[in-house]
Design a protein around this motif. Structure first.
Motif, mmCIF file in Angstrom:
data_model
loop_
_atom_site.group_PDB
_atom_site.id
_atom_site.type_symbol
_atom_site.label_atom_id
_atom_site.label_comp_id
_atom_site.label_asym_id
_atom_site.label_seq_id
_atom_site.Cartn_x
_atom_site.Cartn_y
_atom_site.Cartn_z
ATOM 1 N N SER A 177 0.838 -1.206 0.000
ATOM 2 C CA SER A 177 0.000 0.000 0.000
ATOM 3 C C SER A 177 0.872 1.254 0.000
ATOM 4 O O SER A 177 0.578 2.215 -0.709
ATOM 5 C CB SER A 177 -0.919 0.017 1.218
ATOM 6 O OG SER A 177 -1.735 -1.138 1.207
ATOM 7 N N GLN A 190 -4.915 3.005 2.879
ATOM 8 C CA GLN A 190 -4.522 2.925 4.285
ATOM 9 C C GLN A 190 -3.299 2.027 4.420
ATOM 10 O O GLN A 190 -3.267 0.946 3.844
ATOM 11 C CB GLN A 190 -5.666 2.296 5.045
ATOM 12 C CG GLN A 190 -6.069 3.098 6.224
ATOM 13 C CD GLN A 190 -7.035 2.307 7.068
ATOM 14 O OE1 GLN A 190 -7.736 1.423 6.582
ATOM 15 N NE2 GLN A 190 -7.054 2.610 8.336
ATOM 16 N N HIS A 203 -7.724 -7.038 5.250
ATOM 17 C CA HIS A 203 -8.717 -6.103 4.691
ATOM 18 C C HIS A 203 -10.046 -6.817 4.506
ATOM 19 O O HIS A 203 -10.070 -7.980 4.141
ATOM 20 C CB HIS A 203 -8.287 -5.664 3.296
ATOM 21 C CG HIS A 203 -7.102 -4.779 3.291
ATOM 22 N ND1 HIS A 203 -7.194 -3.432 3.377
ATOM 23 C CD2 HIS A 203 -5.791 -5.067 3.190
ATOM 24 C CE1 HIS A 203 -5.976 -2.920 3.332
ATOM 25 N NE2 HIS A 203 -5.114 -3.893 3.219
HETATM 26 MG MG LIG Z 1 -1.892 -2.936 2.252
#
Ligand SMILES: [Mg+2]
Ligand SMILES: Nc1nc2c(ncn2[C@@H]2O[C@H](COP(=O)(O)OP(=O)(O)O)[C@@H](O)[C@H]2O)c(=O)[nH]1
Length: 310
Positions: A177, A190, A203
């Motif tokens: 990410s 995030q 997630h």
């Molecule tokens: Mg990630």
């Protein structure tokens, strides 16, 4: 009359899948529109489509990337991908064989694998980088970088800017990410400190999206996509694509379907004897081969049971 039909027949690419609708970015004008589709329509991010009125037709795919979920169900992650960016770091280190599986999966799906060693700013990274370089230099392009300091990111930007569509894969916490955010700030994903990602689990959202990068190229962000198991890989795919066997396979084993076990005329066995392929690397290969065979037996067993129930 014909003119109107052609005007209506617009081409585009799916940039987000929203369950009962997809977001299409149209080639002409670059505008996005939401188009309704049936649930489980089989469309995925990256699919090229034509839209005529309300009707959406998928064009032929150049490549697909599949993953298997925890229950063994296959899902298509994205279509028409060019490259699989395998992200690793010295912390957390990937499980043994992770990189090899990813490379074999990419090659089998006809995606170009590249290996990104993130977190090069950490003191422990040097030694890890050396290990990775030693094993994979002759197999895949390697990039050492840091999402934190920005070091080495320009090489990755240059690579993708050839017009490649890529996706990141790697264990939780290696910085996927963070890297996507650095390359494409508009996404703003995030990121999570390592201990928190463990506490809160994975997630929950699985909406995949396709993003254009400022300097060219595209990235697919698929939050649920961490590993893809060994879906769609045969034992022969493994035997052909295992990283580290490339030099051996230039010469061809005597049998075209050689699994490099103890078949006569096997060039992998020959290179092991000459110590050009290490016992450690071979042991990883043998482990994945065994796993694939078990998986095949299990799938056959499940198929049989299903038929019996019918
Ligand atoms: Mg990630
Ligand atoms: N030192 C360092 N930490 C990083 C780097 N990239 C990411 N991190 C940290 O590693 C943790 C996990 O990052 P994240 O992007 O959420 O990883 P993901 O699970 O692979 O998406 C976060 O605390 C990040 O701040 C890096 O290049 N260097």
């Amino acid at each position: 009359m014909n003119d109107i039909t052609t005007q209506d027949d617009r081409q585009g690419v799916i940039v987000a899948h929203l369950g009962v609708a997809v977001e299409v970015r149209f080639d002409a004008g670059g505008k996005n529109e939401i188009i309704r589709v049936k649930r489980n329509s089989g469309h995925v991010v990256g699919d090229k489509v034509t839209v005529k009125g309300e009707i959406l037709t998928r064009l032929e795919r150049k490549s697909v990337l599949n993953r298997m979920d925890a229950r063994g169900v296959k899902h298509t992650v994205g279509a028409n991908l060019d490259t699989l960016c395998i992200v690793v770091a010295c912390e957390p280190m990937p499980p043994p064989g992770f990189i090899d599986r990813a490379i074999v999966a990419a090659r089998t799906a006809r995606l170009r694998p590249i290996l990104l060693i993130n977190k090069c700013d950490l003191p422990a990274s040097k030694e890890y980088e050396e290990q990775i370089y030693e094993t994979y230099t002759n197999s895949v392009p390697l990039y050492t970088l840091s999402a934190e300091t920005g070091d080495g990111l320009d090489r990755l930007t240059d690579y993708l800017s050839q017009g490649l569509r890529g996706i990141f894969v790697g264990p939780t916490g290696v910085g996927k990410s963070s890297l996507i955010n650095s390359l494409c700030p508009a996404i703003n994903l995030q990121t999570r400190p390592l201990n928190e990602s463990k506490k809160r689990g994975r997630h929950t959202t699985t909406v995949s999206t396709l993003h254009s990068l400022r300097d060219g190229g595209e990235l697919i962000d698929s939050p649920g996509f961490i590993d893809f198991g060994l879906v769609n890989i045969s034992v022969l795919d493994l035997a052909f694509h295992f990283p580290g066997f490339e030099k051996a396979l230039e010469k061809h084993c005597s049998f075209r379907d050689c699994l490099h076990r103890s078949e006569p005329g096997c060039v992998v066995t020959e290179l092991i004897a000459q110590q050009k392929i290490s016992q450690e690397r071979y042991a990883i290969y043998a482990g994945i081969l065994h796993e694939l065979e078990e998986l095949r037996t299990e799938l056959r067993y499940r198929e049989k049971n299903k038929r019996r129930k019918k």
